[in-house]
Design an enzyme around this catalytic site. Sequence first.
Site, PDB file in Angstrom:
ATOM      1  N   HIS A 156      -8.178   4.849  -1.235  1.00  0.00           N
ATOM      2  CA  HIS A 156      -7.055   4.080  -1.591  1.00  0.00           C
ATOM      3  C   HIS A 156      -7.085   2.824  -0.784  1.00  0.00           C
ATOM      4  CE1 HIS A 156      -5.048   6.876  -4.034  1.00  0.00           C
ATOM      5  NE2 HIS A 156      -6.045   7.872  -3.570  1.00  0.00           N
ATOM      6  N   ASP A 364      -5.120  -5.381   1.724  1.00  0.00           N
ATOM      7  CA  ASP A 364      -4.390  -3.927   1.010  1.00  0.00           C
ATOM      8  C   ASP A 364      -5.433  -3.356   0.124  1.00  0.00           C
ATOM      9  OD1 ASP A 364      -2.380  -2.077   0.758  1.00  0.00           O
ATOM     10  OD2 ASP A 364      -0.867  -3.506   0.412  1.00  0.00           O
TER      11      ASP A 364
END
Length: 458
Positions: A156, A364
């Site tokens: 992720h 991110d």
Amino acid sequence: MARLVIVSNRVGSPGREARTAGGLVVALQDALRRRGGIWVGWSGDVVDGEPGPPRSVRRGRIGWVTLDLEREAYRAFYEGFANGTLWPLCHYRLGLIGFRRAELEGYRAVNETFARAIAELLRPDDLVWVHDYHFLSLAAALRRLGAANRIGLFLHVPFPAPEVLRALPDHQRLLRETAAYDLVGFQTRGDSRAFAEGLERLAGAEPAGRGRLRLGERTVAADAFPVGIDTEGFARLAVAAATAPETVRLAESLAGRTLILGVDRLDYSKGLPGRFAAVAELLERQPQRRRTVTFLQIAPISRGELRQYRALRGELDQLAGRINARFAEVDWTPIRWVNRTVPRPVLAGYLRLARVGLVTPLRDGMNLVAKEYVAAQDPERPGVLVLSRLAGAADELESALLVDPLDTEGVAEALERALAMPLAERRERWAAAMAVLRENTAARWRERFLEALEATGS
Ligand code: GDG
């Protein structure tokens, strides 16, 4: 259809309703319901002394199996190597990395513990889908126990370029362990490329065609599977929340002012100090905006046991205080700084109310808040997303106002542009973003990954 075994640090829980659970949890639970399967993870409990056997719960075709961890093992694994070493490494924050051999050993030991628990319940043709940086060594441990199943990992977080990864002691071994997966999925093509390069340059893997790499006996496939959200579901949640008491309360408190909203776990990867500074810069340069805007930052406390996270909180408390002291008037403070978790339906209402969604991470993997902000908008009067180029979401949401998060003046300019943007342009940008989100949903992400994982067997 093969049975599915999902492994993640925290598990979706049996009682959790679709309405309150995040889109990813729902997408994974749907897959388990359809195929039948098991979700394995940490129970959330640490114990002193030897942990008891795993606990299991079953509801229909889904089983949940959770493990307690011994206190010191948990500390070395979770606070130590996973969040003190890998998290900053994957987010390109070399200066924040701590490393201790004992923590790396503890990380491997917890991966072993999980592998043993999983091996007990694994059937020969189960598909195993492991999540995130907590379990880079899990497939290797399962292989040692004889598992020949198709095992996939989805990361992720971003994957660091080889020159950054090289800072990690013993990175070759960790890379070799990661190559024990059949498939490793990433949020972006850039991350997938960085992994392939690392495996080739630092561990001596050879390209084996069609995105695969060969390392010794094993072949591992790598590809990008950008995570999506339940776009229509979140949009519906936001419509329903538009008139909910909490949303009305926030709207009334604004007294006609325009809302700029940020929502993030309180994490140094999210670029919060720079974001606060950009809001201050906007008020400095555009004095006419004073009293007309309110910036609300919701940032639930996360990993509060780690020093860097506590320090960040202190820094932001001070910064918010200083900016408010500089600009506030008796009936207006520019920054509202909230460290509490907001229930998901309420969050959807807040996102819909905001004229600007401000998402400025320094790095991110994806950033789901950016996507949720878009999905929550009123199609007639959509707000504007200001988004960091360094979020994986920027690859897909090209119609957002993309910014360099370190460029305080640039972010302030984008804020001004968002506030001044004509309705027609807002609609156009929103429609383009929404089309992307309708195409790549959480369900689509899950199916693409599982198809690719199944294909590794053929
Ligand atoms: C990791 C990667 C990747 C936040 N505050 C509240 C709340 N949230 C929800 C958001 C969103 C989720 O938490 C956060 O997801 P993000 O993607 O923004 O960030 P991370 O937590 O860092 O997630 C990231 C993600 O995994 C998925 O692959 O995108 O890059 O770092 O859904 O809405 N939810 C509620 N109250 C809050 O106060 N209910």
